[in-house]
Design an enzyme around this catalytic site. Structure first.
Site, PDB file in Angstrom:
ATOM      1  CE  LYS A 194     -10.706  -3.329   4.102  1.00  0.00           C
ATOM      2  NZ  LYS A 194     -10.028  -4.518   4.701  1.00  0.00           N
ATOM      3  CD  GLU A 208      -3.070  -1.113   2.117  1.00  0.00           C
ATOM      4  OE1 GLU A 208      -3.147  -0.124   2.877  1.00  0.00           O
ATOM      5  OE2 GLU A 208      -3.872  -2.061   2.169  1.00  0.00           O
TER       6      GLU A 208
HETATM    7  P1  PGA Z   1      -6.626  -6.088   2.570  1.00  0.00           P
HETATM    8  O1  PGA Z   1      -6.088  -5.281   3.812  1.00  0.00           O
HETATM    9  O2  PGA Z   1      -7.180  -5.146   1.570  1.00  0.00           O
HETATM   10  O3  PGA Z   1      -5.389  -6.833   2.086  1.00  0.00           O
HETATM   11  O4  PGA Z   1      -7.664  -7.044   3.091  1.00  0.00           O
HETATM   12  C1  PGA Z   1      -6.616  -4.078   4.237  1.00  0.00           C
HETATM   13  C2  PGA Z   1      -7.040  -4.110   5.685  1.00  0.00           C
HETATM   14  O5  PGA Z   1      -6.851  -5.123   6.389  1.00  0.00           O
HETATM   15  O6  PGA Z   1      -7.590  -3.123   6.167  1.00  0.00           O
HETATM   16 ZN    ZN Z   2      -7.850  -4.269   8.274  1.00  0.00          ZN
END
Ligand code: PGA
Ligand code: ZN
Length: 432
Positions: free
Chosen positions: A337, A205
């Site tokens: 998400k 990231e």
């Molecule tokens: P991921 O991680 O997109 O790889 O699931 C992001 C998070 O855990 O917030």
């Molecule tokens: Zn997370």
């Protein structure tokens, strides 16, 4: 001219990890087009909606040929003729067509791309930027960002146990200023790491790839970077952690590689609580595994009056799990998400459930991203209060931060930075 959907097309693009992903393109009778690209997680919860991947040898098994063809063959005829402004009806049709509880048949990657593309088409049809379309005339706040400085866990070869070492600037006054402060801290952190030894590049990231001997070493370095960047740790700039403990174990025990030991849920909770006492920590995500409600609740009971405890893998953007977590007092904020649940409508329901209980809400990217900036608009238009995107490098991250600067500028003198109001009331009061 109407907002009737006349066609839905899918295509394979590539995400920020160089893996195939799905883009959906929705065309309305008026000729207006909406597009969206599915993100992809690496540290996923077992209760998440699942992507459809082709498997086999091609593209490491990550191909999305079947998900793309599901859009053209099944989804397009099923939602053709529907009104793009009726997001709830479109998403219900997508869920019904899929028929599974976790979007496994059509693929959450296909479904989320279509759901978000329909939303974009509806906003374009209304000739509004997406955030304004979602706000429906209400005044909404500019979200408080949490921005990664060091990446670890599943995003950096498990070099540290903790996945995200982030900062938050609730007193920055504006998004623009929060990013300027982040730039100071990010550069100072890079300088400090260079002094410690070879710099090893950036994680998935965009945060510095950790070069630490312990989780505490990373926390010390981040605290020092805040000060070296010219800011006051624990006053202007705070630490936010995503433990992503689901990757470390479950209620039967957690493996902390840097400590070379296995911990019980109780010990894990105690370690996190101790960190919140020793470091300027304002927020902790997933201090326990996805079904270890007892440890989540113990941490929340101990420090939840002044530290935000976020559920990610434990909630998976699922309104029902938010309710269960509330009943168990397991956290005081929800990560949102859209691809964890699959549709815009279901993600909004999870956010609403969190807000009803007075929790914080954080709209979040995934570790696999693209130039798609939908989440900046969702965080603003839904008045979530917080936005988590990743770090302060790599264009799939910067695209979202830059979009927020455009939104803040478009709001002009009406722009209100969420700041300390982004948190559940006791935490906001503790900060006041
Ligand atoms: P991921 O991680 O997109 O790889 O699931 C992001 C998070 O855990 O917030
Ligand atoms: Zn997370």
């Amino acid at each position: 001219m109407t907002a009737r959907i006349t066609s839905v097309a899918g295509r394979q693009l590539w995400d920020s990890r160089g893996r195939p992903t799905v883009e959906a393109e929705v065309t309305l009778e008026s000729g207006v087009v909406g597009r969206a690209i599915a993100p992809a997680g690496a540290s996923r919860g077992a209760h998440e909606a699942v992507d459809l991947r082709d498997g086999g040898d091609a593209f490491g098994g990550y191909g999305v040929g079947r998900a793309v063809s599901a859009i053209g063959v099944e989804i397009s005829p099923a939602i053709m003729g529907m009104d793009a402004r009726e997001q709830g009806a479109v998403d219900a049709a997508l869920c019904k067509l899929d028929g599974t509880t976790n979007k496994a048949r059509l693929g959450a990657n296909a479904v989320v791309a279509v759901s978000m593309a329909v939303l974009h088409a509806a906003a374009a049809d209304a000739r509004m930027p997406l955030w304004r379309y979602l706000a429906e005339g209400r005044s909404v706040r500019i979200p408080l960002p949490e921005i990664q400085i060091f990446g670890g866990g599943a995003h950096a070869g498990r070099r540290t146990d903790v996945q995200d070492f982030m900062i938050m600037c609730p007193r920055a006054g504006s998004f623009r200023r929060a990013l300027e402060i982040t730039d100071d801290v990010y550069r100072a952190a890079g300088r400090l790491m260079e002094e410690k030894g070879p710099l090893t590049g950036v994680a998935d990231e965009g945060g510095w790839w950790p070069n630490f001997s312990s989780n505490e070493d990373a926390l010390d370095t981040l605290t020092r970077a805040i000060e070296a960047g010219g800011h006051r740790a624990g006053e202007d700039v705070f630490i936010s952690l995503d433990i992503a403990a689901n990757e470390l174990g479950d209620s039967s025990g957690y493996n902390l590689a840097l400590d070379d030991r296995r911990m019980s849920g109780e010990e894990m909770g105690a370690r996190i609580i101790e960190w919140t006492k020793n470091y300027p920590i304002l927020s902790v995500e997933d201090p326990a595994g996805q079904d270890d409600w007892a440890t989540m609740a113990a941490v929340t009971a101990a420090v939840g009056d002044h530290v935000q405890i976020i559920g990610d893998d434990v909630l998976v953007t699922n309104a029902k799990r938010v309710e269960d977590a509330h009943a168990a007092d397991a956290c005081n904020a929800a990560l949102i998400k859209v691809n964890q649940v699959g549709t815009v409508t279901e993600a909004k329901a999870a956010l609403d459930a969190a807000v009803v209980h007075g929790w914080g809400a954080i709209v979040s990217a995934r570790s696999g991203e693209s130039e798609d900036v939908t989440i900046a608009h969702l965080a603003t238009g839904w008045d979530a209060g917080q936005l988590k995107v990743g770090s302060f490098t790599r264009s799939e991250r910067m695209a979202k931060w830059n979009e927020m600067l455009r939104i803040e500028e478009a709001m002009g003198s009406d722009a209100v930075f969420a700041g300390t109001s982004a948190f559940a009331a006791p935490i906001a009061q503790a900060l006041a």
